[in-house]
Scaffold this motif. Structure first.
Motif, mmCIF file in Angstrom:
data_model
loop_
_atom_site.group_PDB
_atom_site.id
_atom_site.type_symbol
_atom_site.label_atom_id
_atom_site.label_comp_id
_atom_site.label_asym_id
_atom_site.label_seq_id
_atom_site.Cartn_x
_atom_site.Cartn_y
_atom_site.Cartn_z
ATOM 1 N N MET A 1 0.835 -1.201 0.000
ATOM 2 C CA MET A 1 0.000 0.000 0.000
ATOM 3 C C MET A 1 0.873 1.256 0.000
ATOM 4 N N ASN A 23 -4.767 6.941 0.478
ATOM 5 C CA ASN A 23 -4.274 5.570 0.548
ATOM 6 C C ASN A 23 -4.489 4.895 -0.802
ATOM 7 N N SER A 26 -2.596 -1.966 -2.209
ATOM 8 C CA SER A 26 -1.654 -2.832 -2.913
ATOM 9 C C SER A 26 -2.359 -3.572 -4.043
ATOM 10 N N THR A 59 4.591 6.653 2.721
ATOM 11 C CA THR A 59 5.040 5.305 3.052
ATOM 12 C C THR A 59 4.660 4.369 1.918
ATOM 13 N N ILE A 60 5.542 3.403 1.649
ATOM 14 C CA ILE A 60 5.294 2.369 0.649
ATOM 15 C C ILE A 60 5.512 1.024 1.322
ATOM 16 N N ALA A 61 4.478 0.193 1.302
ATOM 17 C CA ALA A 61 4.533 -1.128 1.949
ATOM 18 C C ALA A 61 4.954 -1.002 3.421
ATOM 19 N N GLY A 62 4.443 0.029 4.077
ATOM 20 C CA GLY A 62 4.708 0.209 5.499
ATOM 21 C C GLY A 62 6.018 0.887 5.833
ATOM 22 N N LYS A 63 6.849 1.202 4.834
ATOM 23 C CA LYS A 63 8.141 1.830 5.073
ATOM 24 C C LYS A 63 8.064 3.316 4.735
ATOM 25 N N GLN A 151 7.994 -2.520 -6.710
ATOM 26 C CA GLN A 151 6.800 -2.620 -5.865
ATOM 27 C C GLN A 151 5.670 -1.784 -6.447
ATOM 28 N N VAL A 152 6.041 -0.661 -7.071
ATOM 29 C CA VAL A 152 5.071 0.328 -7.541
ATOM 30 C C VAL A 152 5.437 0.752 -8.957
ATOM 31 N N THR A 184 1.217 -2.708 -8.021
ATOM 32 C CA THR A 184 0.491 -1.509 -7.607
ATOM 33 C C THR A 184 0.825 -0.385 -8.581
#
Length: 349
Positions: A1, A23, A26, A59-63, A151-152, A184
């Motif tokens: 996400m 938001n 994902s 944030t990307i994937a919680g980071k 990831q994106v 994503t």
């Protein structure tokens, strides 16, 4: 996400992003839709790390990647103008990111072959960008972005430089590609049809703010305000209300415009209008009309069959009524952190 929280970005006195929070789930394909200067490209470039926010977090994937360089965000980026290496073949263009990462040659060979087959460029490996059509170059750019397994995937008006037929074909292709790779994806566009065609979710931006975000059908049928309704599809103004042209019923007399509903022409808002022009658009027909009471121009969309049955011609009088009028609230019905709220509609047939 991908989570953007309280993003602000100013260029002098101009607020490109004004406290944007959104938001992006994902695996989704989300379109950022809006007019020029609305902030959509600034938001995309901020997610990529190509623009530094004045305040806010990403944030990307919680980071938290707010202060992370673009190279370390694990993002694939495709621009409108391909950015191809002209002196490299298609194969070498697609393999470039893998070579930079010093992947083994057999792995590069396998990955490039797989991607060229996926994007429909198998057999074009040894051609140069100048030997490809615009659509083929854009597919090569997408293959290159996907080669490093990001990831994106971020797409900034990727089809804007192409003609209408090629854009339509590539929209269909992009949707199929996304369903296959499930990366994503965030797409910036000012083309409403493009957003409705390919996206799972649409965020409509205006003046640096998100006006509404949700699934395409929700935004089209239940817009949060006049701006969203006007920007996402055609609109007409009838009796002081914004309606969709395809939701306007035409008849040769007031009772014909009423269809099966009871009530008088006055109570149901039947308008006497003069046909200004009849435009044939394939299956549909656009009828340009002038409200005889106010002089305002508006348009209705009907089928060719209805147009023929009504014998519509310029200069003739018809009666018009909206069969569906969205209830536009003063405040948005959807915010970035809320689920869509059901809005009732009146006069639906």
């Amino acid at each position: 996400m991908i989570t953007v929280t309280g993003a602000r970005k100013n260029y002098g006195d101009f607020a490109a992003l004004d406290d944007v929070t959104v938001n992006i789930p994902s695996g989704s394909l989300t379109a950022l839709l809006g007019p020029s200067g609305s902030g959509k490209s600034t938001l995309l470039r901020s997610i990529a790390g190509l623009e530094e926010l004045d305040s806010g977090t990403i944030t990307i994937a919680g980071k938290d990647v707010t202060g992370v360089s673009p190279q370390k965000r694990d993002i694939g980026f495709v621009f409108q103008h391909y950015a191809a290496f002209k002196h490299m073949t298609v194969r070498d263009n697609v393999a470039f990111g893998l070579k930079i990462r010093k992947r083994p040659k057999p792995e590069i060979e396998k990955k490039v072959n797989e991607l060229l087959e996926i994007v429909g460029l198998d057999g074009f490996q040894h051609r140069y960008p100048a030997q490809l059509s615009g659509g083929q170059r854009q597919r090569m750019a997408l293959a290159r972005a996907l080669a490093v397994d990001p990831q994106v995937l971020l797409l900034d008006e990727p089809f804007g430089a192409l003609d209408a037929k090629v854009r339509a074909d590539l929209r269909t292709w992009l949707r199929r590609l996304h369903d296959e790779v499930h990366v994503t994806t965030v797409l910036v566009t000012h083309d409403q049809e493009e957003a409705l065609d390919v996206a799972d979710r649409i965020a409509v931006l205006n003046k640096g703010r998100i006006e509404q975000i949700g699934e395409p059908a929700d935004l089209y049928d239940r817009p949060s305000n006049d701006f969203v309704m006007s920007f996402l599809g055609s609109v007409a103004k009838l009796n002081g209300q914004l309606v969709r042209p395809h939701d306007i019923r035409l008849g040769r007399d007031p009772s014909m415009a009423l269809a099966q509903e009871s009530g008088t022409a006055e109570s149901l808002g039947v308008t006497r209008a003069t046909v200004e022009r009849v435009v044939y658009l394939g299956f549909e027909v656009r009828v340009d009309l002038r409200n005889e009471a106010t002089g305002e121009l508006f348009s209705a969309q009907v089928t060719r069959g209805d147009s023929a049955a009504l014998h519509l011609e310029a200069g003739e009088t018809v009666y018009a009524r909206a069969t569906r009028v969205p209830d536009l609230p003063e405040t948005p019905v959807v915010t970035p952190e809320q689920e869509p709220v059901t809005v009732s509609v009146v006069g639906q047939v």
